[in-house]
Design an enzyme around this catalytic site. Structure first.
Site, PDB file in Angstrom:
ATOM      1  CG  ASN A   7      -8.740 -11.277   1.727  1.00 39.77           C
ATOM      2  OD1 ASN A   7      -8.903 -11.071   0.529  1.00 39.77           O
ATOM      3  ND2 ASN A   7      -8.518 -10.308   2.598  1.00 39.77           N
ATOM      4  NE  ARG A  91     -11.942  -7.926   0.897  1.00 38.34           N
ATOM      5  CZ  ARG A  91     -10.895  -7.207   0.564  1.00 38.34           C
ATOM      6  NH1 ARG A  91      -9.685  -7.684   0.722  1.00 38.34           N
ATOM      7  NH2 ARG A  91     -11.052  -6.006   0.088  1.00 38.34           N
ATOM      8  CG  HIS A 180     -11.526  -0.109   1.033  1.00 39.35           C
ATOM      9  ND1 HIS A 180     -10.975   1.100   0.723  1.00 39.35           N
ATOM     10  CD2 HIS A 180     -10.571  -1.031   0.787  1.00 39.35           C
ATOM     11  CE1 HIS A 180      -9.734   0.939   0.278  1.00 39.35           C
ATOM     12  NE2 HIS A 180      -9.478  -0.367   0.311  1.00 39.35           N
ATOM     13  CG  LEU A 209      -7.298   7.129   5.808  1.00 39.35           C
ATOM     14  CD1 LEU A 209      -6.766   8.337   6.565  1.00 39.35           C
ATOM     15  CD2 LEU A 209      -7.916   7.547   4.483  1.00 39.35           C
ATOM     16  CG  ASN A 211      -0.569   0.481  -0.965  1.00 36.02           C
ATOM     17  OD1 ASN A 211      -0.023   1.569  -1.113  1.00 36.02           O
ATOM     18  ND2 ASN A 211      -0.380  -0.534  -1.790  1.00 36.02           N
ATOM     19  NE  ARG A 241      -5.410   1.054  -6.065  1.00 37.10           N
ATOM     20  CZ  ARG A 241      -6.159   0.439  -5.166  1.00 37.10           C
ATOM     21  NH1 ARG A 241      -7.385   0.860  -4.925  1.00 37.10           N
ATOM     22  NH2 ARG A 241      -5.695  -0.604  -4.517  1.00 37.10           N
ATOM     23  N   GLY A 331      -4.003   0.500   7.642  1.00 33.75           N
ATOM     24  CA  GLY A 331      -2.583   0.681   7.983  1.00 33.75           C
ATOM     25  C   GLY A 331      -2.204   2.088   8.407  1.00 33.75           C
ATOM     26  CG  LEU A 332      -1.896   6.640   6.463  1.00 35.48           C
ATOM     27  CD1 LEU A 332      -0.441   6.878   6.785  1.00 35.48           C
ATOM     28  CD2 LEU A 332      -2.185   7.155   5.057  1.00 35.48           C
ATOM     29  CD  GLU A 334      -5.962  -0.424  11.819  1.00 32.11           C
ATOM     30  OE1 GLU A 334      -5.072  -1.176  12.261  1.00 32.11           O
ATOM     31  OE2 GLU A 334      -6.865  -0.832  11.055  1.00 32.11           O
ATOM     32  CG  ASN A 335      -0.379   1.446  12.444  1.00 29.47           C
ATOM     33  OD1 ASN A 335      -0.439   1.098  13.615  1.00 29.47           O
ATOM     34  ND2 ASN A 335      -0.742   0.657  11.443  1.00 29.47           N
ATOM     35  CD  GLU A 384     -10.711  -5.360   4.832  1.00 27.95           C
ATOM     36  OE1 GLU A 384      -9.511  -5.595   5.086  1.00 27.95           O
ATOM     37  OE2 GLU A 384     -11.075  -4.735   3.826  1.00 27.95           O
TER      38      GLU A 384
HETATM   39  P1  AMP Z   1      -2.952  -1.474   4.484  1.00 30.53           P
HETATM   40  O1  AMP Z   1      -3.148  -1.329   2.995  1.00 30.53           O
HETATM   41  O2  AMP Z   1      -4.176  -1.223   5.290  1.00 30.53           O
HETATM   42  O3  AMP Z   1      -2.255  -2.763   4.863  1.00 30.53           O
HETATM   43  O4  AMP Z   1      -1.934  -0.303   4.897  1.00 30.53           O
HETATM   44  C1  AMP Z   1      -0.606  -0.339   4.471  1.00 30.53           C
HETATM   45  C2  AMP Z   1      -0.050   1.067   4.473  1.00 30.53           C
HETATM   46  O5  AMP Z   1      -0.226   1.689   5.755  1.00 30.53           O
HETATM   47  C3  AMP Z   1       1.456   1.086   4.253  1.00 30.53           C
HETATM   48  O6  AMP Z   1       1.768   1.096   2.901  1.00 30.53           O
HETATM   49  C4  AMP Z   1       1.849   2.367   4.905  1.00 30.53           C
HETATM   50  O7  AMP Z   1       1.753   3.386   3.932  1.00 30.53           O
HETATM   51  C5  AMP Z   1       0.808   2.628   5.968  1.00 30.53           C
HETATM   52  N1  AMP Z   1       1.356   2.463   7.326  1.00 30.53           N
HETATM   53  C6  AMP Z   1       1.416   1.358   8.076  1.00 30.53           C
HETATM   54  N2  AMP Z   1       2.000   1.609   9.288  1.00 30.53           N
HETATM   55  C7  AMP Z   1       2.295   2.930   9.279  1.00 30.53           C
HETATM   56  C8  AMP Z   1       2.916   3.814  10.232  1.00 30.53           C
HETATM   57  N3  AMP Z   1       3.335   3.388  11.423  1.00 30.53           N
HETATM   58  N4  AMP Z   1       3.090   5.100   9.872  1.00 30.53           N
HETATM   59  C9  AMP Z   1       2.679   5.554   8.677  1.00 30.53           C
HETATM   60  N5  AMP Z   1       2.084   4.760   7.744  1.00 30.53           N
HETATM   61  C10 AMP Z   1       1.908   3.473   8.038  1.00 30.53           C
END
Ligand code: AMP
Length: 404
Positions: A7, A91, A180, A209, A211, A241, A331-332, A334-335, A384
């Protein structure tokens, strides 16, 4: 069967080596700051110590050489020889209208990826470099390109066309491509497996969801609409964005701020989104923290993002004529229980009700976070790279390919 997945980002390379029989990740690596004298190299081997170093890594070529060499190092002993690698899956972000699925790499495929660089300059260029480097390093190993846009090639014409003169679509291929796709496809397959229901019978909305963020409406395993468009700039408010804005704003800003075409492109991609709204960060962790402390602009950024996701969910339930499950990933997704709970607020009229305990439980991995009486709301961590490996394996099984 062992499949290596690459990737490539503009200055990064992520790799995973899969054992396809067990589904195990035998090794994974991240090289950041390629082109830098002190690039960061990190490798993790299955059930073994991590390995990190900084080294001068001037190109993707060099980065791959470094990673591949490490795989056969005696101290790591992941592979006894490179001959154990059966295929490499790459990818590739943009497959245009040419690639409706993964493709075995040949001269024509490489030429097509090259032609698409102008539509995804930050991604297709590095991916092509990665493919060429792997061809050199592993000359007898089949290479497969897996495209992020391919999953959305099933969008109907009325969803992918913009309301501009049709000749612009014919001349310049201006249409919705969607992105995506590898992630949306992966989580939809996992959702059907976890629910024990055939994908063909499911109406799903998947929310990637991170970045970068996008929502996808999936009917019977096929993408029928998605929020990103001609480029990954359209759709939801994202980290940096702008997402959907009135196109007239672009010319207005250019005039007011004396911006060139390149400058306004950079502005919309890098200075907007929740970063621009909050003035704090593009990272939702920072924004949530500041919102809790009372920052008005952090609250505004969260409100706009949550409103956007709800808006797309509503629209997609409409075009799907119902929903069987709502899925959060990346990231968001899931977390962040806070963001998930706000998005799902007042969706009970759709039969979707989050269970606050399950949602806020400190758990990782695949899970259902809705009430027993609700349609499933699921958290499914995206993978992915594994999806690329599965598609690569699938291509190797087919002797006749659509793009030869
Ligand atoms: P990704 O692009 O899938 O790697 O997601 C990255 C983004 O996920 C980060 O910039 C955060 O904004 C968000 N993120 C990751 N962990 C958390 C968390 N525990 N709480 C809130 N946002 C998170």
């Amino acid at each position: 069967m062992k499949i290596l997945v690459t990737n490539c980002g503009s200055s990064s390379l992520k790799c995973k080596l899969f054992d396809m029989e067990s589904g195990k990740v035998l090794a994974k690596s991240v090289v950041n700051k390629i082109g830098n004298k002190a690039a960061e190299v990190k490798l993790i081997f299955w059930e073994k110590e991590e390995f990190s170093e900084t080294a001068a890594v001037e190109s993707h070529d060099k980065a791959l050489k470094l990673v591949i060499k490490r795989l056969t190092d005696k101290e790591c002993s992941v592979l006894s020889s490179l001959e154990e690698i059966d295929a490499v899956g790459h990818r590739v972000v943009h497959g245009g209208t040419i690639f409706k699925g993964p493709a075995l790499v040949n001269k024509r495929v490489k030429r097509a990826i090259e032609k698409l660089i102008k539509l995804a300059p930050l991604h297709n260029g590095p991916a092509l470099k990665g493919i060429k480097a792997c061809e050199k390093l592993l000359p007898d190993v089949p290479q497969v390109a897996v495209f992020d846009t391919a999953f959305h090639q099933t969008l109907p014409r009325h969803a992918y066309l913009y309301s501009i003169p049709y000749e612009f679509y014919e001349k310049y291929k201006i249409r919705k491509f969607g992105f995506h796709g590898i992630s949306h496809k992966y989580v939809s397959i996992r959702a059907s497996e976890l629910l024990g229901k055939p994908l063909k019978k499911l109406k799903l909305i998947t929310c990637h969801l991170g970045n970068g963020a996008s929502v996808c409406a999936i009917k019977g395993g096929k993408s029928i609409d998605t929020s990103m468009g001609f480029t990954p700039l359209e759709g939801l408010t994202m980290g940096t964005r702008c997402g959907d804005i009135d196109p007239a704003i672009v010319a207005f800003i250019m005039e007011k701020e004396q911006m060139t075409v390149d400058e306004v492109g950079d502005f919309l991609n890098r200075k907007c989104g929740v970063l621009g709204l909050s003035g704090i960060s593009n990272d939702f962790r920072d924004i949530e923290r500041e919102a809790f402390k009372g920052s008005k602009r952090a609250v505004i950024a969260l409100e706009v993002f949550i409103y956007d996701v709800k808006r797309y969910i509503g629209a997609y339930v409409g075009i799907l004529n119902g929903i069987d499950a709502l899925i959060f990933t990346a990231g968001l997704g899931e977390n962040s229980p806070l963001v998930r709970s706000q998005i799902c607020k007042n969706l009970s009229y759709l039969g979707l009700e989050i269970d606050p305990h399950k949602n806020f439980e400190l758990r990782e991995g695949e899970r259902i976070i809705s009430k027993e009486s609700s349609k499933p709301i699921m958290v499914i961590p995206t993978d992915e790279e594994y999806m690329v490996a599965l598609d690569t394996k699938q291509v190797l099984k087919q002797p006749v390919r659509s793009f030869a």
